[in-house]
Design a protein around this motif. Sequence first.
Motif, PDB file in Angstrom:
ATOM      1  N   ALA A 117     -22.283  40.088 -18.219  1.00 25.50           N
ATOM      2  CA  ALA A 117     -21.613  38.846 -18.629  1.00 25.50           C
ATOM      3  C   ALA A 117     -20.850  38.237 -17.451  1.00 25.50           C
ATOM      4  O   ALA A 117     -20.846  37.019 -17.251  1.00 25.50           O
ATOM      5  N   ASP A 160     -23.338  36.532 -15.157  1.00 29.74           N
ATOM      6  CA  ASP A 160     -23.795  35.268 -15.754  1.00 29.74           C
ATOM      7  C   ASP A 160     -22.727  34.184 -15.623  1.00 29.74           C
ATOM      8  O   ASP A 160     -23.009  33.031 -15.301  1.00 29.74           O
ATOM      9  N   GLU A 161     -21.486  34.583 -15.880  1.00 23.16           N
ATOM     10  CA  GLU A 161     -20.366  33.626 -15.860  1.00 23.16           C
ATOM     11  C   GLU A 161     -20.139  33.061 -14.453  1.00 23.16           C
ATOM     12  O   GLU A 161     -19.864  31.897 -14.265  1.00 23.16           O
ATOM     13  N   GLY A 210     -12.721  32.561 -14.800  1.00 18.88           N
ATOM     14  CA  GLY A 210     -13.869  33.290 -15.348  1.00 18.88           C
ATOM     15  C   GLY A 210     -13.443  34.622 -15.959  1.00 18.88           C
ATOM     16  O   GLY A 210     -13.872  34.991 -17.057  1.00 18.88           O
ATOM     17  N   ARG A 243     -11.731  33.977 -19.232  1.00 17.88           N
ATOM     18  CA  ARG A 243     -12.669  33.607 -20.299  1.00 17.88           C
ATOM     19  C   ARG A 243     -13.357  34.838 -20.867  1.00 17.88           C
ATOM     20  O   ARG A 243     -13.596  34.945 -22.063  1.00 17.88           O
ATOM     21  N   LEU A 244     -13.674  35.806 -19.991  1.00 17.84           N
ATOM     22  CA  LEU A 244     -14.391  37.002 -20.440  1.00 17.84           C
ATOM     23  C   LEU A 244     -13.445  38.103 -20.928  1.00 17.84           C
ATOM     24  O   LEU A 244     -13.894  39.169 -21.344  1.00 17.84           O
TER      25      LEU A 244
END
Length: 334
Positions: free
Chosen positions: A28, A31-32, A77, A80-81
């Motif tokens: 993830a 990807d981010e 980022g 967000r994760l």
Amino acid sequence: MESVVFGLDESSMSEGYASCALPVWAAAFNDEMIDFWSGEVLWNHDMANFTTYRVGGKAEAIIFPTGINELAQLLKGIKRLNIPCRLIGGGSNILVADEGLCGITLIVGRRFANIEVIKEVADRVYVKVEAGCSLGRLVAWCIEQGLSGLEFAAGIPGTVGGALVMNAGAWGSEISQVLTSVTVMDENGDYVVKDIDNFHYSYRSWGEPTGRIAVEGVFHLLRADKVAIKKACQQLVANRKQCQPKEASCGSFFKNPEHGKSAGQLIDEAGLKGARFGGAMVSPLHANFLVNTGDASAHDLIGLMKLVQGEVKKKFGVLLVPEVKLLGFGVNTL
Ligand SMILES: Cc1cc2nc3c(=O)[nH]c(=O)nc-3n(C[C@H](O)[C@H](O)[C@H](O)COP(=O)(O)OP(=O)(O)OC[C@H]3O[C@@H](n4cnc5c(N)ncnc54)[C@H](O)[C@@H]3O)c2cc1C
């Protein structure tokens, strides 16, 4: 300042991290970040390589930001994760758990280390320095430029960022005394330039909330004779060599109590010089240095810390508080 932790609080990281597989969030994260960040991630790397104590387990992921904008984007980022995250500099005031650190460890170092003169008013010179610049490099630069004010910092390890946050000091002077402003970033990657009058600097603290990052500072220095500045720095480094042990350490382990005797005096008078816990020892040279004699673990150093706290409390009724930041474990200090 405590370590920067987003998403999880420090206690939820206290079990540390002991796996060697890539973390569940790795895909993830890739990807981010893929669209705007192509930097390097060190996966499962020993933190012992990044602290002057030379102890500590593996960090799940280590990233070296190279500038303010990149750091801001990384933070956005990571937030967000919801990945746990902390930021360090030179590692000269941290003790990392043997179990390591989960999530992302941001290390601000020489890739984020610009020094720039921004203004001169008569003899006064204003110098902007990024957080990752080592204090040693800054002091050497000041000597070269003939700028006085930071001589006291000669021989203090670590980065400018670490010094801004810890309010590093020696010989009666502190970094906050030569500061004009600091650029402070929050966990969202937003930042402001704050004038020194808007901080609550005190002994070994910059007074900002947990999670704030010092990204750069502006120092006010004075033009002076290069030879005199160099001589003063050399003298202070020589003084250090005489009174500080050679073994791996993080400098003074405990803060000095607000009143009365220094931490070193209390430890010395409690008869603890030379006391050992595994590979950790109270330095016979300087009682406030808990040193790694070569094969100490973080567990040994914590054991010695508790022993010292217990003895000093018993003898003098004083609870010594660590100056060194403990990362990756929920430690019960006395
Ligand atoms: C031999 C020796 C002698 C020492 N002598 C002195 C001395 O005379 N005076 C003194 O004050 N200290 C001394 N120290 C302690 C240490 O060098 C200072 O506290 C130094 O300022 C820490 O900087 P660092 O970059 O290594 O910080 P780190 O050890 O990497 O981090 C310390 C803390 O600051 C936080 N931090 C680091 N950078 C940032 C940033 N940019 N933004 C937000 N938070 C950040 C970390 O999360 C951590 O909580 C000594 C240490 C050693 C090993």
